[in-house]
Write an enzyme that holds these catalytic residues in place. Sequence first.
Site, PDB file in Angstrom:
ATOM      1  N   GLY A 169      39.814  41.570 -36.837  1.00 45.80           N
ATOM      2  CA  GLY A 169      39.097  40.454 -36.220  1.00 45.80           C
ATOM      3  C   GLY A 169      39.435  39.162 -36.935  1.00 45.80           C
ATOM      4  N   GLY A 170      38.469  38.246 -36.926  1.00 45.77           N
ATOM      5  CA  GLY A 170      38.696  36.947 -37.540  1.00 45.77           C
ATOM      6  C   GLY A 170      38.910  37.039 -39.039  1.00 45.77           C
ATOM      7  N   GLY A 403      74.721  21.844 -37.616  1.00 48.69           N
ATOM      8  CA  GLY A 403      73.395  21.356 -38.007  1.00 48.69           C
ATOM      9  C   GLY A 403      72.877  22.089 -39.231  1.00 48.69           C
ATOM     10  CB  ALA A 404      73.341  25.542 -40.394  1.00 48.33           C
TER      11      ALA A 404
END
Length: 513
Positions: A169-170, A403-404
């Site tokens: 859960g949370g 771009g790397a």
Amino acid sequence: MVDKLKILEQKKAEALIGGGQNRIDAQHKKAKLTARERIHFLLDEGTFEEIGMLVLHRSNDFGLDKEKYLGDGVVTGYGNINGRLTYVYSQDFTVFGGSLSETHAEKICKIMDLALKNGAPIIGLNDSGGARIQEGVVSLGGYADIFFRNVRSSGVIPQLSAIMGPCAGGAVYSPAITDFILMVENTSYMFVTGPNVVKTVTHEEVTSEELGGAITHATKSGVTHFACANELEAINYLKKILSFLPQNCEDEPPFLQYSIGNESRPDLNSIIPSNANQPYDIREVIEKVIDNDTFFEVHKLFAENIVVGFARLAGRSIGIVANQPSVLAGVLDIHSSTKAARFVRFCDSFNIPLLVFEDVPGFLPGTDQEWNAIITNGAKLLYAFSEATVPRITVITRKAYGGAYDVMNSKHIGADMNYAWPSAEIAVMGAKGAAEIIFKNDIASSKDKVSKLKEKESEYQTMFANPYRAAERGFIDEVIKPEDTRIKLIKAFKMLENKVDVLPKKKHGNIPL
Ligand code: HXC
């Protein structure tokens, strides 16, 4: 007074037994330690000081007024790890399954506040059935109080979470906000909704282990940074992580004395294969450059095309980010970018200098990557390096394409020193692809297209597949012999140790999440 002391002793004895011997035995049968045993193994002998041992829950609903346990399911306090102050909370599954009540949450918040005010790390040992169901919204409020403190402490003090049982859960969101998560194989799991809810909603049949076990989160989701074989291994890893870290963001990481000797590492000269498309294991490079046996890899099983971890170099604590040519040729994709970005930001938060080994053919093409936002995710790594103010050094061992090249801690985005080995290839793209585009017409009009392509490819290769164009521009500070890498790095990090670099005044940046 004797009577009064007796009462105190009785209360303490009662608290120490938690939910009772039967439940302790049940815990042991599952190959799990108790909350107190975990603290015993974590902290230096005799240093634990408990806070809130006598706290009781305040709930009267569903018969809870008749079921109260001193400490209310969580052991909290402080002690030392390798002589350094650390705060700890350890959930006690023997009391209401370690579930979080209002008072249980208050105890955790109390030590979180102390840790933040006193600038020391906090470790959470999680073993809990989630919100105390009988308490309703006050329990949910308790979780939110913890989440809020996790966020306020983020980047100020190190926060570590070991998951040693259920975490559902949370409840998963507190660990998720902390810096590192460690899970224990076969006895821990994390999920927002468990297998039953999954079955109802999506009709998928899945076990707890498959859905949210340690291996699942270490390999598929990357939620956990470490999958540990057992609880003792997890505890040792917690200590190991802290050994590289400062106490808080204004402190320096621990430094081990080191005297410089023969730092030449001739084996490095023969690591790069003669064929540029052949893989090698970047860990071999890392191991040969750093101090012996000091590499502590983080997120080892996730996005293995990039390697990140802590190490020591001449006694100094450093963070390493390295493309891994032996997995997907070291390409950058969504997972590797986010994995590295988070690690870079962690190191920068806590004054840990960064060392980057670069051998990257570029970003991974394809619809899967584009539709899942490689643009946004790749930008995270670019952003993380660009905002980092710690000393930053890059060594390009082989490919630095496209771009790397920019993203992997280039000089342009603020790296302090960039070295390249003579085997480095720094260019917009690989020679074949480049030749096919820029000599398209030449090749098309040629009688022997294959030979023409080869000729043009070789032309491009000779011109760009080396480190010298970049060195001529000053984008590379020095082309070095691989064997000299260690000494060059030792000297450069020493030179950079008083670096001051301040970001422009702002509330906070807006990293592309
Ligand atoms: C109160 C709980 C409890 C809980 C377990 N217990 N979870 N008591 N609140 N959440 C108690 C059980 O009644 C039992 O009491 C003891 O703890 C041990 O539980 P068992 O079920 O016997 O153990 P086990 O078989 O190992 O199963 C563990 C478990 C299961 C998988 C955690 O107990 C379970 O599913 N619990 C409920 C989980 C859950 O739905 N939690 C709420 C999630 S929602 P006795 O007296 O028999 O020893 C949530 C919202 C948070 O957390 C949101 C924050 C934003």
